[in-house]
Design a protein around this motif. Structure first.
Motif, short mmCIF file in Angstrom:
data_model
loop_
_atom_site.label_atom_id
_atom_site.label_comp_id
_atom_site.label_asym_id
_atom_site.label_seq_id
_atom_site.Cartn_x
_atom_site.Cartn_y
_atom_site.Cartn_z
N UNK A 78 8.88 -7.15 -8.64
CA UNK A 78 7.69 -5.93 -9.57
C UNK A 78 7.11 -7.69 -9.86
N UNK A 79 5.66 -7.20 -9.06
CA UNK A 79 4.87 -8.22 -9.03
C UNK A 79 4.85 -9.69 -9.90
N UNK A 80 4.70 -9.13 -11.43
CA UNK A 80 4.35 -9.81 -12.30
C UNK A 80 5.16 -11.07 -12.44
N UNK A 81 4.17 -12.16 -13.34
CA UNK A 81 5.68 -13.26 -13.52
C UNK A 81 5.38 -13.93 -14.91
N UNK A 98 -0.51 -11.31 -3.35
CA UNK A 98 0.98 -12.03 -2.51
C UNK A 98 1.45 -11.53 -1.20
N UNK A 99 1.12 -9.88 -0.64
CA UNK A 99 1.35 -9.81 0.54
C UNK A 99 0.02 -9.93 1.52
N UNK A 130 6.43 -3.63 2.67
CA UNK A 130 6.30 -3.66 1.65
C UNK A 130 4.32 -2.68 2.17
N UNK A 131 4.68 -1.03 1.84
CA UNK A 131 3.73 -0.47 1.94
C UNK A 131 2.60 -0.69 3.09
N UNK A 160 3.26 -7.12 4.47
CA UNK A 160 4.86 -7.83 4.41
C UNK A 160 5.07 -8.42 3.07
N UNK A 161 5.90 -8.82 2.48
CA UNK A 161 6.37 -10.03 1.35
C UNK A 161 7.16 -10.76 2.37
N UNK A 162 6.98 -12.22 2.36
CA UNK A 162 7.71 -13.43 2.45
C UNK A 162 9.17 -13.70 2.07
#
Length: 692
Positions: free
Chosen positions: A264-267, A329-330, A360-361, A364-366
């Motif tokens: 969940x991309x929030x930091x 990010x992707x 991911x949809x 790519x998520x690294x």
């Protein structure tokens, strides 16, 4: 036309200032309107980085038809949970009590005096996914307010009674403090370890940094191969997964799958602060280079991207950019090849699991399906050559990523989370010796003292654009005392210790419960329908446990029995959680672990820090969870001695550094000279030694 939230400082509230809903901030005006017009209150609680909060805003709060219902039948209050954790705690308990679960956005219906009677989280604008539409919910509540008022009044009184009972937390045990409670938590965590992917339990999977810190401290005092596997397996899984930002550093809040791939991309600032402590202490214990790499990546991200120009730290970064979760990010494989070229790009894509299909949809998520040494072996490349190639590639891709639209940043400063970050920076400095981290910790502490205290020295909770708000909570005091003690142990300035003492005295006066332990809100704070104690860890440490642990450390440094007695009282108040829910008591158990060990102090007095850096590094780098360390220049020793008996009689001017070792209430003969001190420190190293 903007609503009443236009004058708020909270970025979350400001996101709603143009809604057609007639929002009020929490305060007397809203409650008086509800009483005067005899309307129920709709309380909506969320935070800036919350994805589903944004969804509900777009779907419902920007919807003129839904806004009309809210404005006609309710008084609507919007609260930033990060600014008002006291409100969030009390009403989240109500949500969980009424629905069996919780989360954000939190939606509570209550009487004009704040008694909740119906609650939920996210509702879609119309009925779908088996959920009623928000318009249906609003109309049903409005009708019940008119036709079933007596039932609502009765239910709200019952709920408040239950909330007041729950706010006391699990009943404290009358038994003696026991190491068995620590052992039980150790067993529970090992039994619930995911041996395939690391971490605990199943998706959604959170880092559980506080639990990992407990395990690392236990490992430093009594090594166990299975426990080490739990710790290292989890740290490796997170570091290789998509929950870690392989280009910019730092961790997302949690993973939506078991293998840490899709975050969940929030930091959040607090996650990165707590995980910095974990990776720093793991590196101090085992010296694995990849642990230091992740530590540096995390701290460098925070210092680079989350830091106010005056030294404090912002709260979070959103998951969304341009309305799309994770877009910042992707990557597409072709975009990577365009940036890096075919040869370098192909290697990078093989190492970081990038494919044309994506993971991911369609993007790519690294992540690292294999370790770097494994990838080097598979590619037939020397490890050092591959590491150099990847470092260059990451730099190029980060530069390209910086050209994208960044996720929104919540740029308010929260004292409690900044205190956690100071701790992370101090642990990072101890681990890798980078003075930038120590300097950042000093600057953050100075900012907080300058900008988040009132005229009487009491803490304020939040700050933005030059304006501080909200009286400090127990978490602000407990975390800040712990941060100052951590800072003092590597940067033994009297001002750090003096401020910690002042905060401890105020905390005891304002938050201590005569029956034992601490309340979350001060005596002078606005009363809510219940006064909670915050005995359990959540995504951040239990405030009550932090208060107890901070007082224990401070009491050992200052020799003040009143601090030590309050620390024991605080730990005893947490015993019900330690015994019955050890998986939610790691921070209290860290305090207990310290409490059950006899005091041990190491005091290093040096002519000057600049000329004694090697011996100072050997002093601060080892992981000694139950020992107090003090590193002080001779010029500062007298000022510190006025506050701490550890320096009394040890302020004389000498040409060489001196180490004073006190164990089991007895002090040894001083060790004089850098070589002799290094030998003495080496003999005291934990059995699982850190880096040379």
């Amino acid at each position: 036309m903007p609503n009443r939230l236009a004058t708020a400082t909270s970025p979350y509230l400001l996101q709603h200032k143009d809604n057609p809903v007639d929002w009020y901030p929490w305060g007397p005006e809203a409650f008086e309107k509800a009483r005067r017009e005899d309307k129920p209150i709709f309380l909506s609680v969320g935070y800036s980085a919350c994805h589903w909060c944004h969804v509900m805003e777009r779907e419902s709060f920007e919807n003129p038809d839904i806004a009309r219902i809210l404005n006609e039948h309710f008084v609507s209050i919007k609260v930033d949970r990060e600014e008002r954790p006291d409100i969030d705690q009390v009403y989240m308990q109500a949500v969980q009590m009424m629905t069996g679960s919780g989360g954000w956005p939190m939606s509570v219906f209550m009487t004009p005096d704040g008694r909740p009677f119906f609650a939920g989280t996210y509702w879609p604008p119309e009925s779908k996914w088996g959920r009623p539409g928000f318009d249906q919910v609003l109309n049903a509540v409005a009708e019940a307010w008119k036709t079933k008022r007596a039932d609502i009044e009765k239910q709200s009184v019952s709920i408040v009674g239950q909330l007041q009972e729950m706010a006391r937390g699990p009943q404290a045990s009358g038994r003696d403090l026991s190491a068995e409670w620590i052992a039980a938590a150790d067993r529970w965590l090992q039994e619930n370890f995911d041996s395939r992917w690391g971490g605990f339990g199943h998706a959604p999977k959170f880092p559980q940094a506080i639990d990992l810190s407990l395990l690392i401290e236990l490992e430093a005092t009594a090594p166990d191969p299975q426990r080490r596997q739990v710790i290292v397996g989890t740290l490796d899984g997170m570091a290789r997964g998509g929950i870690y930002d392989h280009l910019g550093g730092g961790f997302a809040r949690y993973s939506v799958d078991d293998q840490w791939l899709v975050p969940h991309f929030e930091k959040m600032l607090y996650d990165n602060a707590l995980l910095a402590v974990v990776y720093a202490d793991a590196y101090r214990l085992w010296g694995e280079a990849w642990m230091a790499d992740v530590l540096r990546g995390t701290l460098d991200y925070v210092v680079r991207d989350m830091r106010h120009p005056q030294g404090a730290f912002f709260s979070s970064e959103d998951a969304d950019s341009e309305g799309v979760e994770g877009k910042f990010y992707v990557w597409d494989r072709q975009e990577i090849l365009n940036v890096l070229g075919e040869e370098q790009g192909s290697v990078f894509c093989q190492v970081y699991g990038v494919t044309d299909r994506g993971n991911f949809e369609g993007h790519n998520i690294l992540h690292l399906p294999r370790s770097i040494p494994q990838a080097a072996s598979d590619l037939g490349l020397p490890v050092e050559s591959l590491q150099d190639l990847l470092a260059d590639a990451r730099h190029k891709l980060l530069q390209r990523r910086e050209q994208r639209v960044r996720p929104g940043r919540d740029d308010k400063v929260l004292l409690s989370w900044n205190a956690l970050m100071i701790g992370g920076l101090v642990h990072g400095y101890r681990a890798v010796g980078d003075s930038r981290y120590l300097q950042a910790a000093r600057q953050a502490a100075a900012f907080l003292r300058m900008n988040l205290t009132d005229g009487e020295g009491r803490l304020l909770h939040a700050w933005k654009d030059g304006q501080a708000s909200a009286e400090g909570f127990l978490e602000d005091y407990g975390y800040m005392i712990e941060a100052l003690v951590a800072l003092f142990q590597v940067d033994s300035q009297a001002e750090h210790l003096q401020w910690a003492i002042e905060l401890a005295e105020t905390m005891i006066d304002q938050f201590a419960d005569p029956a034992g332990g601490f309340f979350f809100t001060a005596r002078s704070a606005e009363p809510l329908v219940a006064r909670s104690k915050d005995l359990m860890d959540s995504s951040v440490p239990s405030a009550a446990a932090s208060a107890a642990r901070g007082l224990l450390l401070l009491g050992r440094i200052t020799g003040r029995d009143d601090f030590l007695q309050q620390a024991e009282s605080g730990l005893r108040a947490c015993t019900g959680v330690m015994i019955n829910a050890p998986q939610a008591a790691a921070h209290a158990l860290r305090g207990l672990h310290l409490c059950l060990h006899p005091p041990e102090e190491l005091v290093l007095v040096v002519p000057d820090l600049a000329s004694c850096q090697p011996v100072v590094a050997n002093m601060v780098r080892p992981l000694w969870p139950t020992r107090i360390t003090v590193v002080v220049e001779q010029a500062q020793a007298a000022d510190v001695a006025a506050l701490s008996p550890l320096l009394q009689g040890r302020c004389q001017v000498e040409p060489e550094p001196r180490l004073y070792i006190c164990q089991g209430f007895a002090c040894q003969t001083p060790v004089v000279g850098a070589e002799q001190i290094e030998s003495a420190l080496h003999a005291m190293q934990p059995r699982s030694e850190g880096p040379e």
